[in-house]
Design an enzyme around this catalytic site. Sequence first.
Site, short mmCIF file in Angstrom:
data_model
loop_
_atom_site.label_atom_id
_atom_site.label_comp_id
_atom_site.label_asym_id
_atom_site.label_seq_id
_atom_site.Cartn_x
_atom_site.Cartn_y
_atom_site.Cartn_z
N TRP A 198 30.87 22.61 33.75
CA TRP A 198 31.47 21.31 32.88
C TRP A 198 31.14 20.24 34.18
CZ3 TRP A 198 37.53 21.83 32.41
CH2 TRP A 198 38.26 21.11 33.96
N THR A 203 35.61 28.79 38.66
CA THR A 203 35.90 27.16 39.53
C THR A 203 35.03 25.74 38.27
OG1 THR A 203 35.93 27.91 41.63
CG2 THR A 203 35.31 25.75 41.53
N GLU A 204 34.92 24.71 37.79
CA GLU A 204 34.63 24.20 37.41
C GLU A 204 33.60 24.82 35.80
OE1 GLU A 204 34.16 20.69 38.85
OE2 GLU A 204 35.12 20.79 40.55
N LEU A 205 34.54 25.72 35.55
CA LEU A 205 33.89 25.93 34.29
C LEU A 205 32.70 27.34 34.75
CD1 LEU A 205 35.45 24.36 31.28
CD2 LEU A 205 36.48 26.72 32.89
N ARG A 252 39.76 31.79 34.76
CA ARG A 252 38.88 30.40 34.98
C ARG A 252 38.22 30.04 36.26
NH1 ARG A 252 39.20 26.16 38.51
NH2 ARG A 252 37.99 25.33 37.18
#
Lengths: 398, 401
Positions: free
Chosen positions: B303, B149-151, B147
């Site tokens: 996100w 960073t921060e999606l 995943r």
Amino acid sequence: MRVLMFGWELPPYNSGGLGVACYHLAKALCKKNTEVIFVLPRRVDMPPQDFSILFADANMRIRTINSPLVPYITSSLYLSFMSAEARARLYGNTLFEEVLRYGRQAKKIAETETFDVIHAHDWLSFPAGVAAKSSSGKPLVVHVHATEFDRTGGQGVNPLVYEIEKWGMERADKVIAVSNFTKNMIIEKYGIAPEKIEVVYNAVERPDDPHGGVRSPVSRHKSLVLFVGRITLQKGPDYFVEAAAKVLARDRDVLFVMAGDGDMYHEMIRKAAAMGISDNFLFAGFLRGSELTALYRSADLYVMPSVSEPFGLTAIESLQCGTPILISKQTGAGESLTHCLKVDFWDTDEMAAKILAVLSYKELGQCLSEFGRREIGKFSWDRSADQCITIYQQLTTT
Amino acid sequence: MPSVCFYFQVHQPFRVKKYSIFQIGNDHDYFNDRGDGKLNNGKIFEKVARKCYLPTNEMMLRLLDRHPEFKISYSLSGVFLEQAERYAPEVLNSFYRLVQTGRVELLSETYYHSLAALYSFDEFERQVAMHRALIRKFFGVTPTVFRNTELIYSNEIARYAERLGFSGILAEGADDILGWRSPNFVYKPKGTDTMKLLLKNYKLSDDIAFRFSSRDWLEWPLTAEKFARWVSEHNGNGEVVNLFMDYETFGEHQWESTGIFDFLRELPGRILGHADNDFKTPSEAIAAYPARDELDVLRYVSWADIERDLSAWRSNAMQEAALGKLYQLEREVLSSGDEQLMEDWRKLQTSDHFYYMCTKWFADGDVHKYFNPYDSPYEAFIAHRNVLEDLHIRIKKVEVI
């Protein structure tokens, strides 16, 4: 709705923000179909001004009272020009006598006019407002643009001025403060109940400056840092000079400009010289209109290091011209501005560090300017007038 | 038969202390604020550990014990683990116990929770490798699902992850990338061969993470029973419901007094109360379900905020300048051979620093203000930018020597 308003000298004869604020508020009220009887002091020997042209509004009527009162007047200042005018024997012997005499004259005007509500701006007109209330029985709104604590920086508060301010606020049916900063001061120092105080912000009248953000260099220096305001204790000019010296110790290619006049003017010239920064420090005198606008525009940063600033209209003017601002944490305008730099007025290290940051990193000034300019849209006389009208309605229907 | 796939992000940045222009050249300790404010990393860590990490981990352990079918996953940033080791080793220990259950999966990310994927693939690869090594060191496992960073996600980032050997990747189920599709299926990122993509069901995730305690919300108060019913409604029209959120939701963003822990305690049981439901970790979901479609994501999604794009970190001139300057130093920093310099440079890459500089407060913004330890985005920029100047001077000194 008809308002009997005790206001102050109008631009271009003003010597600061108070006259400007009264004028724009009265104008905005008239636009909303509120009638205003605007009462102001005016010396007989002053050049005749055509107020009707200045206002040019069918809802506005001007009444003048012969008096030498002007905003920001102090007892000693009053006495200094009274000696020349004493011959006339028209006015009070001291500032306080004159303020009370002004109140008695105001009562006569109140007895000849019909109105629904009284609105008085700052302590010099509070006795007038109270006199008008006692003769008419109409509700009184007192509007606090600055308190004695702001003007003196809390040192050497004149007890008589304080008494008149407190007495006026107590007699009033509603107190308007120009910021929460001022509201808190009114609660703490004057003991007025919070419910009785409403905050109505000042604003800027002119539409957004189309040239705002366009720098117009005026000096050979790489950058320009600006102070605009009365050169007096309240505005913190000495902190500006000290911060300038700290900036210049690191970067000589900066010009500092101090625009304004006041009782600390000569002291500041001496201070700049004593600190060895006179070559990079310019005193521009009292400026207004296009000259002032040009200066705002040529600056990379506007600094307002006020010790105690109820609102701080010049900060908004600067942003309107696209110039970013660094203001002290002790300002009213700052409480609802996020796109600006803030510093404690006494912390000249931090002030210098922030000035240098703006001068060093162009993206910082760019963002402060762009977003700051957008943010001042929330200050509008139109909105402030609406708030006043709501207050009038509440007072006249209960 | 919807599987519920929980992933919790666990991260704390090394916040840069207030650092003035006069400190440049004299002070190289950028992260050592010792005050009572919001920049003291140790104090903040201890506080969040007390309010969130320790009680939530304890509850997760109990839930895993009580429900053999319950499974969850975490992504623990490298800078989080470093701080846990330094400030609250018992937190590290409780995560270890969770992983030992065999039903807690750890995901891969960049060690420094950085935006390196947007600036330098080489640096991105190095930080993923550093993270992998750290996870192996602390937990003895090797993540297989990535995943970012921060999606932050795009076709390109999915290809990066595939190149680094991952079998799956997580992203935000933003409306515009899905179109008519549902987030509740597994997809294949366009341009990859074997990768699979799990998309956050942002509605259900945010019901917990953001709306749980909002009294203006028509569904308030949210009960575990009600939430389990919403999940079960996907029966027949979805295969995996991905509930992705910050771990600090429990106890830190939603305080204990909101009832968030009571909700969590009851949730697994309620979800399992519907016979068709189960729990899967990301790697299990990827193995269990085929990719139902290929997803072509040309823009960067994330996100963050209502925009779900990069604007939280890259929407004003200060953010661009700070990031630009930082990655411009990459070659010089790495060739200096100075370990401390490299570490500091990397700590300055953590995405939070740029989030704090974000100026778009007014549309969306109180979230930014709430999470900003600085008084304003300008203060955040000044501290970070001054530190970069100092770092630059250090590089030059190394070169001279």
